[in-house]
Design a protein around this motif. Structure first.
Motif, PDB file in Angstrom:
ATOM      1  N   TYR A 267      37.345  52.676  46.180  1.00  0.00           N
ATOM      2  CA  TYR A 267      36.709  51.236  46.159  1.00  0.00           C
ATOM      3  C   TYR A 267      36.884  50.872  44.569  1.00  0.00           C
ATOM      4  N   THR A 268      37.403  49.717  44.417  1.00  0.00           N
ATOM      5  CA  THR A 268      37.519  49.175  43.108  1.00  0.00           C
ATOM      6  C   THR A 268      36.938  47.719  43.217  1.00  0.00           C
ATOM      7  N   GLY A 269      36.139  47.088  42.472  1.00  0.00           N
ATOM      8  CA  GLY A 269      35.662  45.805  42.250  1.00  0.00           C
ATOM      9  C   GLY A 269      35.319  45.414  40.729  1.00  0.00           C
ATOM     10  N   TYR A 290      36.469  40.190  42.538  1.00  0.00           N
ATOM     11  CA  TYR A 290      37.804  40.958  43.458  1.00  0.00           C
ATOM     12  C   TYR A 290      37.333  42.247  43.809  1.00  0.00           C
ATOM     13  N   THR A 291      37.659  42.450  45.035  1.00  0.00           N
ATOM     14  CA  THR A 291      37.385  43.744  45.922  1.00  0.00           C
ATOM     15  C   THR A 291      38.607  44.298  46.408  1.00  0.00           C
ATOM     16  N   TYR A 292      38.886  45.611  46.344  1.00  0.00           N
ATOM     17  CA  TYR A 292      40.056  46.425  46.876  1.00  0.00           C
ATOM     18  C   TYR A 292      39.512  47.575  47.402  1.00  0.00           C
ATOM     19  N   GLU A 293      39.941  48.043  48.715  1.00  0.00           N
ATOM     20  CA  GLU A 293      39.306  49.320  49.454  1.00  0.00           C
ATOM     21  C   GLU A 293      40.680  49.778  50.020  1.00  0.00           C
ATOM     22  N   TRP A 349      38.384  38.328  47.606  1.00  0.00           N
ATOM     23  CA  TRP A 349      37.885  37.764  46.286  1.00  0.00           C
ATOM     24  C   TRP A 349      37.432  36.715  46.655  1.00  0.00           C
ATOM     25  N   GLY A 350      36.537  36.021  45.619  1.00  0.00           N
ATOM     26  CA  GLY A 350      35.598  34.821  45.926  1.00  0.00           C
ATOM     27  C   GLY A 350      35.443  34.254  44.332  1.00  0.00           C
ATOM     28  N   VAL A 351      35.075  32.948  44.514  1.00  0.00           N
ATOM     29  CA  VAL A 351      34.591  32.173  43.353  1.00  0.00           C
ATOM     30  C   VAL A 351      33.262  31.317  43.741  1.00  0.00           C
ATOM     31  N   SER A 352      32.467  31.158  42.900  1.00  0.00           N
ATOM     32  CA  SER A 352      31.229  30.240  43.254  1.00  0.00           C
ATOM     33  C   SER A 352      30.924  29.550  41.816  1.00  0.00           C
ATOM     34  N   SER A 353      30.121  28.518  42.084  1.00  0.00           N
ATOM     35  CA  SER A 353      29.778  27.729  41.009  1.00  0.00           C
ATOM     36  C   SER A 353      28.175  27.537  41.520  1.00  0.00           C
ATOM     37  N   ASN A 354      27.252  27.767  40.656  1.00  0.00           N
ATOM     38  CA  ASN A 354      25.967  27.486  40.529  1.00  0.00           C
ATOM     39  C   ASN A 354      25.444  26.601  39.360  1.00  0.00           C
ATOM     40  N   LEU A 355      25.020  25.242  39.763  1.00  0.00           N
ATOM     41  CA  LEU A 355      24.788  24.263  38.849  1.00  0.00           C
ATOM     42  C   LEU A 355      23.465  23.692  38.915  1.00  0.00           C
ATOM     43  N   SER A 356      22.789  23.885  37.931  1.00  0.00           N
ATOM     44  CA  SER A 356      21.150  23.492  38.030  1.00  0.00           C
ATOM     45  C   SER A 356      21.183  22.251  36.985  1.00  0.00           C
ATOM     46  N   TYR A 357      20.513  21.092  37.330  1.00  0.00           N
ATOM     47  CA  TYR A 357      20.352  20.239  36.298  1.00  0.00           C
ATOM     48  C   TYR A 357      18.653  19.921  36.515  1.00  0.00           C
ATOM     49  N   THR A 358      18.023  19.521  35.331  1.00  0.00           N
ATOM     50  CA  THR A 358      16.762  19.398  35.434  1.00  0.00           C
ATOM     51  C   THR A 358      16.535  17.843  34.974  1.00  0.00           C
ATOM     52  N   PHE A 359      16.107  16.854  35.817  1.00  0.00           N
ATOM     53  CA  PHE A 359      15.908  15.508  35.454  1.00  0.00           C
ATOM     54  C   PHE A 359      14.771  15.125  34.585  1.00  0.00           C
ATOM     55  N   SER A 360      13.755  15.988  34.960  1.00  0.00           N
ATOM     56  CA  SER A 360      12.586  15.788  34.251  1.00  0.00           C
ATOM     57  C   SER A 360      11.507  16.976  34.907  1.00  0.00           C
ATOM     58  N   THR A 369      28.399  26.107  45.249  1.00  0.00           N
ATOM     59  CA  THR A 369      29.779  26.071  45.719  1.00  0.00           C
ATOM     60  C   THR A 369      30.358  27.200  45.856  1.00  0.00           C
ATOM     61  N   ALA A 370      31.111  27.604  47.099  1.00  0.00           N
ATOM     62  CA  ALA A 370      31.689  28.911  47.149  1.00  0.00           C
ATOM     63  C   ALA A 370      33.040  28.792  47.742  1.00  0.00           C
ATOM     64  N   TYR A 371      33.761  29.579  47.476  1.00  0.00           N
ATOM     65  CA  TYR A 371      34.899  30.089  48.599  1.00  0.00           C
ATOM     66  C   TYR A 371      35.481  31.510  48.436  1.00  0.00           C
ATOM     67  N   ARG A 372      35.514  31.855  49.609  1.00  0.00           N
ATOM     68  CA  ARG A 372      35.800  33.339  49.714  1.00  0.00           C
ATOM     69  C   ARG A 372      37.225  33.700  50.465  1.00  0.00           C
ATOM     70  N   LYS A 373      37.569  34.658  50.241  1.00  0.00           N
ATOM     71  CA  LYS A 373      38.797  35.022  51.259  1.00  0.00           C
ATOM     72  C   LYS A 373      39.039  36.534  51.312  1.00  0.00           C
ATOM     73  N   TYR A 374      39.325  37.110  52.518  1.00  0.00           N
ATOM     74  CA  TYR A 374      39.867  38.322  52.663  1.00  0.00           C
ATOM     75  C   TYR A 374      41.049  38.794  53.545  1.00  0.00           C
ATOM     76  N   HIS A 375      41.476  39.781  53.273  1.00  0.00           N
ATOM     77  CA  HIS A 375      42.565  40.497  54.483  1.00  0.00           C
ATOM     78  C   HIS A 375      42.344  41.916  54.567  1.00  0.00           C
ATOM     79  N   GLN A 376      42.155  42.275  55.752  1.00  0.00           N
ATOM     80  CA  GLN A 376      41.687  43.490  56.131  1.00  0.00           C
ATOM     81  C   GLN A 376      42.701  44.147  57.276  1.00  0.00           C
ATOM     82  N   THR A 377      42.987  45.408  57.119  1.00  0.00           N
ATOM     83  CA  THR A 377      43.834  46.144  58.138  1.00  0.00           C
ATOM     84  C   THR A 377      43.187  47.477  58.550  1.00  0.00           C
ATOM     85  N   PHE A 378      42.915  47.831  59.792  1.00  0.00           N
ATOM     86  CA  PHE A 378      42.792  49.139  60.100  1.00  0.00           C
ATOM     87  C   PHE A 378      43.352  49.732  61.495  1.00  0.00           C
ATOM     88  N   GLY A 379      43.583  50.917  61.629  1.00  0.00           N
ATOM     89  CA  GLY A 379      43.979  51.365  63.144  1.00  0.00           C
ATOM     90  C   GLY A 379      42.983  52.260  63.558  1.00  0.00           C
TER      91      GLY A 379
END
Length: 802
Positions: A267-269, A290-293, A349-360, A369-379
């Motif tokens: 496992y590598t991350g 990013y993750t690889y197994e 792999w994935g990427v995310s954005s966490n934005l906080s804004y204090t008006f008062s 906001t997030a986007y994730r993607k993976y590919h897996q194979t197994f027998g």
């Protein structure tokens, strides 16, 4: 000032700090803010450094002291994770009451079964919804595949029990597991760690934090883990020359007949994050990972062998070995023999954005906001034997992508009310390619003359989207009383298009009608309104009680593995729903040297989704008369569950720390649907095990200029667990109860920046099986297999901080 008023002020001050970890009452650099002054301590509590540390959680969209949050939560900080040497998410169940995280077997790839209070999901198939929400930095993980994540550079873990639909980004009927990574700060720091242990275990991990400018901070962390497996895969022909089936040895097999070892790790991350905090209003963190197994399949062994169906041969090899060959001889559409892979590969792999804004000071906005993607194979080797007459092999290839957007607008009205409103949207698509070669099915549809061949490939697109609006209001009618209410409306869509072709992509003709599924689309649409009401009352700074009523649901869907067109058309199932009643107390005694939290619950559980073994109803024939294979999930019926949970943390004297948990759960089926066909009966337990418990103790002995030495001992008890029945005429099977023990000895230098540890996991070398057994094929193949728990292991690790 009266001590109770001080305690209330302390709680209110914490509520104004955005989501950041606060350990032992000392605020970290919070999002959008600089360092804060320490909040005043209640008069009856000791100075920080003595007693049980405070932990701040964000379960209700705002930072709150764990002891002020009216939810059953197990909160684990980075220090406790390190002291227990817990490095992947499946291990945290050891100290969380009524939580079960189980690595799945080879037929399910790199996935994990997740259950809280008996509610969850084990099947990775994208047609089915997880029953427990998994979150990393507030980003929802929509798939069980790839969920055995390393606890890389974590700040804390929150395990929330009970429905969390009104509080989390995606509805979570059983509960939620939320991981929060360490945030970039202005300091320059880092750690490196290396470990070596049994079966050539090598762990390498490190992290670094640094400031790029006065307002831009960065953090990077990485991990690599590898270890040999512990279940020997043995060449049957080599170990049994002259066997009755004439199976010969593979020419490449070594002289010891061991071809591989299942249960290995590789496992590598890596995770990197940037945080932009130019002032006390804006705080923006962007995270990429990013993750690889690539490792051998789970450590499975044959645990069922019906010799009447396996040519009179018992293929059970032993406690830590298997004759599974993953070999497929020529036959049917297959002109040449071949091997299925005995390993699982995952890249994500994935990427995310966490934005906080204090008006008062009273209004703030958070966008995730997030986007994730993976590919897996197994027998897989479905029959888990080398028998050429029981061929069952599968190859699976999943491509997955997921996008989500969540908005939260939060505010407060003086000291009287706090509120949050928001929306959530997610869109996911999975393309599930599979190649199935099944030759052992013996049904009347074949004329009773022998084995049927079922050989096909699929390439199924699965689309799902979810839209939700939610809101929570927290009211403080008096200084001691808090009332909480929440609503969530969810609208869901899912469609599954079946591609069923022969192994070369042409028209499939088979005795079961699987080929008729080609091009068929099954669709599910549903919506649901969930709610939560809670009241808590703080009798004094050391004692809070609460009651909660909440609802939750797990989305409906369609049969993902139909064997006939009728099963696909008739197989849509409804959401399962839950109404949960909970009461609890949260207490601190003896100057916060003892913390005891207790909760009790009652769950009214409807339309429970479970796999069935007889598809007669879906095939439109009388129960018990269908001749088609069945691998469908349906609404099995209704039931109820109830239980008690207790968690103890204690630091009675300086250096001594004790933690423990105990949980009990029971219940019964109230109604079983006819579609189940006898696989489940009214008298069966609705959930097991009834009892779980854990205990850990450590003592830090100061050695002056030589540093310190800390021995630690942990025990974990799991009661007997049902693993189902083979058919409607036999009793339930159970895995027996067991106790696991771990020990660890750590030396730290006087500067506390260097440590060396020696650990032993499964100290008494207990042999045990994980609770999920693969027996869907038992009726025809005559075999079933289970995953073996890890045997005793040792390791030495060195950690350096700078």
């Amino acid at each position: 000032m009266h001590s109770f008023t001080k305690a209330r002020l302390h709680s209110l001050l914490l509520a104004t700090i955005p989501a950041a970890a606060l350990i032992a009452g000392t605020p970290a650099l919070a999002q959008g803010q600089g360092a804060q002054p320490a909040a005043p301590q209640p008069a009856d509590q000791p100075d920080q450094g003595a007693g049980v540390a405070e932990i701040i959680v964000t379960a209700q969209f705002r930072s709150q002291n764990l002891q002020d949050t009216p939810i059953a939560i197990t909160a684990i900080d980075a220090n406790l994770l390190a002291s227990r040497n817990q490095t992947d998410i499946s291990q945290i169940a050891a100290q969380a009451p009524n939580v079960q995280l189980t690595q799945m077997g080879g037929a399910f790839g790199s996935s994990m079964a997740v259950y809280i209070r008996g509610i969850g999901q084990y099947d990775f198939n994208p047609a089915y919804e997880p029953g427990v929400g998994m979150y990393v930095d507030d980003v929802y993980y929509a798939s069980l595949t790839g969920s055995i994540m390393d606890l890389l550079d974590l700040d804390r873990v929150e395990v929330l029990r009970g429905p969390q639909g009104t509080l989390t980004g995606r509805n979570s009927i059983g509960g939620a597991i939320k991981l929060f990574s360490a945030k970039p700060t202005a300091e320059t720091s880092g750690t490196v760690e290396a470990a070596y242990g049994a079966r050539n275990r090598v762990d390498l991990r490190g992290s670094a934090n640094f400031a790029l400018t006065d307002s831009l901070f960065a953090r990077i962390a990485a991990v690599h883990k590898e270890q040999d497996g512990y279940v020997k895969q043995i060449d049957y022909g080599c170990a049994n020359p002259g066997n009755a089936l004439g199976i010969g040895a593979n020419p490449s097999t070594p002289s010891n007949c061991v071809t591989d070892k299942l249960g290995g790790k590789n496992y590598t991350g890596v995770r990197g994050s940037l945080r932009f905090a130019p002032n006390d209003k804006l705080d923006w963190t962007v995270i990429g990972d990013y993750t690889y197994e690539k490792q051998t399949n789970a450590a499975n062994v044959l645990t069922l062998n019906n010799t009447a169906k396996t040519d009179g041969i018992n293929f059970m090899c032993g406690r830590f070995c298997t004759y599974a060959s993953f070999y497929v001889p020529a036959g049917g559409q297959v002109s040449e023999s071949y091997y299925m892979p005995n390993e699982t590969m995952f890249t994500g792999w994935g990427v995310s954005s966490n934005l906080s804004y204090t008006f008062s000071p009273s209004v703030s906005l958070q966008s995730i906001t997030a986007y994730r993607k993976y590919h897996q194979t197994f027998g897989t080797d479905d029959d888990f034997t080398p028998n050429p007459h029981l061929v069952g092999a599968g190859y699976n290839d999943l491509h997955f992508r997921f996008f989500s957007q969540e908005l939260r607008l939060s505010g407060k009205i003086g000291d009287f009310a706090e509120w949050t409103v928001g929306g959530f949207y997610s869109d996911q698509k999975t393309t599930y390619f599979t190649r199935q070669d099944i030759r052992y099915i013996d049904y009347a549809v074949c004329g009773g003359a022998g084995f049927c061949l079922l050989q096909f490939q699929g390439n199924d697109p699965v689309n799902a989207d979810s839209k939700a609006a939610f809101g929570t209001v927290i009211l403080h009618p008096t200084e001691a009383l808090t009332l909480t209410g929440g609503l969530r409306y969810t609208d869901e869509h899912k469609d599954y298009t079946f591609v069923r072709q022969n192994l070369t992509g042409g028209t499939l003709s088979d005795p079961f009608g699987v080929g008729k599924l080609n091009g068929l689309k099954a669709v599910y649409n549903g919506n649901r309104l969930d709610w939560r009401l809670s009241a808590d009352y703080r009798f004094n700074p050391s004692f809070m009680a609460y009651v909660t009523v909440s609802t939750g649901f797990k989305g409906g869907g369609v049969v993902a593995r139909p064997f006939t067109a009728s099963q696909a058309v008739n197989g849509a199932f409804d959401p399962e729903t839950l109404t949960a009643y909970e009461a609890g107390i949260k207490t601190d005694f003896f100057g916060r040297r003892v913390r005891l939290n207790i909760s009790g619950f009652y769950n009214d559980y409807k339309n429970i989704q479970l796999p069935i073994a007889d598809c007669s109803v879906l095939d439109g024939v009388p129960i018990g008369t269908s001749t088609s294979p069945c691998a469908a999930v349906q609404n099995a019926g209704d039931g109820h569950m109830y239980g008690l949970e207790a968690e103890l943390s204690s630091s009675p004297v300086h250096g001594l720390d004790i933690d423990a948990s105990l949980s009990w759960i029971d219940g019964a089926w109230d109604r079983i649907d006819q579609v189940v066909g006898g696989g489940i009966k009214i008298g069966d337990p609705i959930t097991t095990p009834n009892w779980r418990g854990s205990m850990g103790i450590q003592y830090k002995a100061e050695l002056g200029a030589s540093g310190s030495i800390t021995p630690r001992f942990d025990m974990n008890y799991i009661g007997k667990q049902s693993i189902g029945r083979l058919n409607a005429t036999v009793p339930l099977d159970y895995n027996p109860d067991y106790v696991l023990a771990n020990a660890r000895l750590t030396w730290r230098n006087a500067d506390n920046d260097l440590s060396i540890s020696f650990e032993v996991q499964n100290l008494f070398d207990k042999y045990y099986l994980l609770p999920l057994r693969f027996t869907a094929l038992y009726a025809t193949a005559g075999t079933g297999y289970s995953t073996v728990g890890r045997p005793r292991e040792w390791a030495v690790s060195v950690r350096k901080s700078f």
